[in-house]
Design an enzyme around this catalytic site. Structure first.
Site, PDB file in Angstrom:
ATOM      1  N   SER A   1       5.251 -51.502  43.337  1.00  0.00           N
ATOM      2  CA  SER A   1       5.228 -50.865  42.020  1.00  0.00           C
ATOM      3  C   SER A   1       6.650 -50.432  41.683  1.00  0.00           C
ATOM      4  O   SER A   1       7.220 -49.569  42.354  1.00  0.00           O
ATOM      5  CB  SER A   1       4.289 -49.658  42.021  1.00  0.00           C
ATOM      6  OG  SER A   1       2.950 -50.076  42.177  1.00  0.00           O
TER       7      SER A   1
ATOM      8  N   LYS B   1       0.420 -52.381  35.475  1.00  0.00           N
ATOM      9  CA  LYS B   1       0.195 -51.402  36.549  1.00  0.00           C
ATOM     10  C   LYS B   1       0.401 -49.991  36.021  1.00  0.00           C
ATOM     11  O   LYS B   1      -0.349 -49.061  36.365  1.00  0.00           O
ATOM     12  CB  LYS B   1       1.136 -51.681  37.719  1.00  0.00           C
ATOM     13  CG  LYS B   1       1.097 -50.630  38.843  1.00  0.00           C
ATOM     14  CD  LYS B   1      -0.259 -50.562  39.516  1.00  0.00           C
ATOM     15  CE  LYS B   1      -0.340 -49.439  40.549  1.00  0.00           C
ATOM     16  NZ  LYS B   1       0.409 -49.675  41.767  1.00  0.00           N
TER      17      LYS B   1
ATOM     18  N   LYS C   1       5.591 -41.030  41.149  1.00  0.00           N
ATOM     19  CA  LYS C   1       6.602 -42.044  40.835  1.00  0.00           C
ATOM     20  C   LYS C   1       6.106 -42.960  39.720  1.00  0.00           C
ATOM     21  O   LYS C   1       6.847 -43.266  38.772  1.00  0.00           O
ATOM     22  CB  LYS C   1       6.918 -42.868  42.087  1.00  0.00           C
ATOM     23  CG  LYS C   1       7.935 -43.986  41.873  1.00  0.00           C
ATOM     24  CD  LYS C   1       7.894 -45.025  42.977  1.00  0.00           C
ATOM     25  CE  LYS C   1       6.665 -45.903  42.853  1.00  0.00           C
ATOM     26  NZ  LYS C   1       6.639 -47.020  43.811  1.00  0.00           N
TER      27      LYS C   1
END
Length: 304
Positions: free
Chosen positions: A99, A173, A241
């Site tokens: 990611s 995502k 994050k």
């Protein structure tokens, strides 16, 4: 190991919490896999399943048709790709399942393309449970031809969907993480409201399941909150994050996402004390803002 000659040779870079079960599934499906990890002992754990283990990144990728990276963050992906570049075959396909930011994925794509190497960004959702079961949601950004070449490999690990050109997997995502992060906060608020209002939160959760409020988050993480089981699946630090990257992507697109700003701040509060806790530990931030209120009577289960 019986391996079909038609199967591509794979290098898997990053044998961590997610990478190990993902690489294991590829080995069990009969793919030839060479594993590399910065801490070699983690890669060595795959040797009994038939994996080759490489000391250097460039050696791991030298014979690979497909290189899969599953690493902590964009800067680390860039470092590992730079180290791999001298060993990559022209025409090889790199699939980054980490990611990262969209801009980071696009930068890796450009760097690889200049060397005749193809690229797909394919981040995942589903956590360790999904990785072990081969049921990950895989959001892929790349060309239609590259996706077609990768699809059989990706299908071993989950359900891949092409969502756009390189970099768009990361946007998908982030959309996923925005919904997950926001829903986790709402479930925590609902359960704490049930308790504060005098109802049995376990019974309330059972009562609303099957209606419009039903979700995988309510099912899995609602129970985790009731059990106060914050041992890691997806981690607070990873969710934080991702939400930071959501806000960066939104800013780049000229959007303001006020709910996501609040959710991100809640994760930031938990990050100080329990960065490796499961993302359902966002409940702790809500309780900290409501002194005297606590969901249930059980002791917190938190990673050491």
């Amino acid at each position: 190991m019986n391996q079909s000659v038609s199967k591509p040779v794979i290098a898997f870079l990053g044998i961590g919490l997610m990478g190990k079960p993902m690489a294991s599934r590829l080995l069990q499906a009969g793919y030839a896999v060479t594993a590399w990890n910065r801490t070699r002992s983690k890669a060595d754990e795959l040797a009994p399943l038939g994996a080759g283990v490489a000391e250097q990144v460039a050696d791991a990728v030298a014979a690979a048709d497909i290189v899969i990276t599953m690493l902590e963050a964009g800067p680390i992906v860039a470092q590992v790709i730079a180290a791999a570049l001298p060993g990559l075959k022209r025409g090889a396909l790199v699939i980054d399942m980490s990611s990262t930011r969209q801009s980071e994925a696009q930068e890796v794509h450009a760097k690889l393309a200049a060397q005749g190497v193809r690229f797909i960004d394919a981040p995942v959702s589903g956590g360790v449970v999904g990785a072990e079961a081969g049921s990950l949601a895989i959001m892929a950004g790349g060309s239609a031809q590259d996706f077609a070449d990768a699809e059989a490999v990706l299908t071993v690990m989950g359900r891949p969907t092409l969502v756009g050109p390189a970099g768009c997997g990361q946007i998908a995502k982030l959309c996923n993480q925005l919904i997950v992060g926001g829903t986790l906060n709402i479930v925590a608020e609902a359960l704490l409201l049930a308790q504060a209002g005098g109802a049995d939160p376990t019974a309330v959760r059972a009562a609303i399941r099957g209606g419009f409020a039903e979700s995988r988050i309510l099912e899995v993480h609602g129970q985790r909150m009731l059990d106060r089981n914050f041992m890691p699946g997806g981690q607070v630090k990873s969710q934080f994050k991702d939400l930071e990257n959501v806000l960066i992507a939104a800013n780049n697109a000229g959007l303001r996402l006020p709910v996501t700003e609040l959710v991100t701040e809640n994760y930031h509060q938990v990050l100080q004390d329990a960065p490796q806790a499961d993302q359902s530990a966002v409940l702790l931030a809500l309780e900290a803002g409501n002194p005297g209120l606590r969901l249930g009577q059980q002791a917190d289960q938190l990673p050491g």
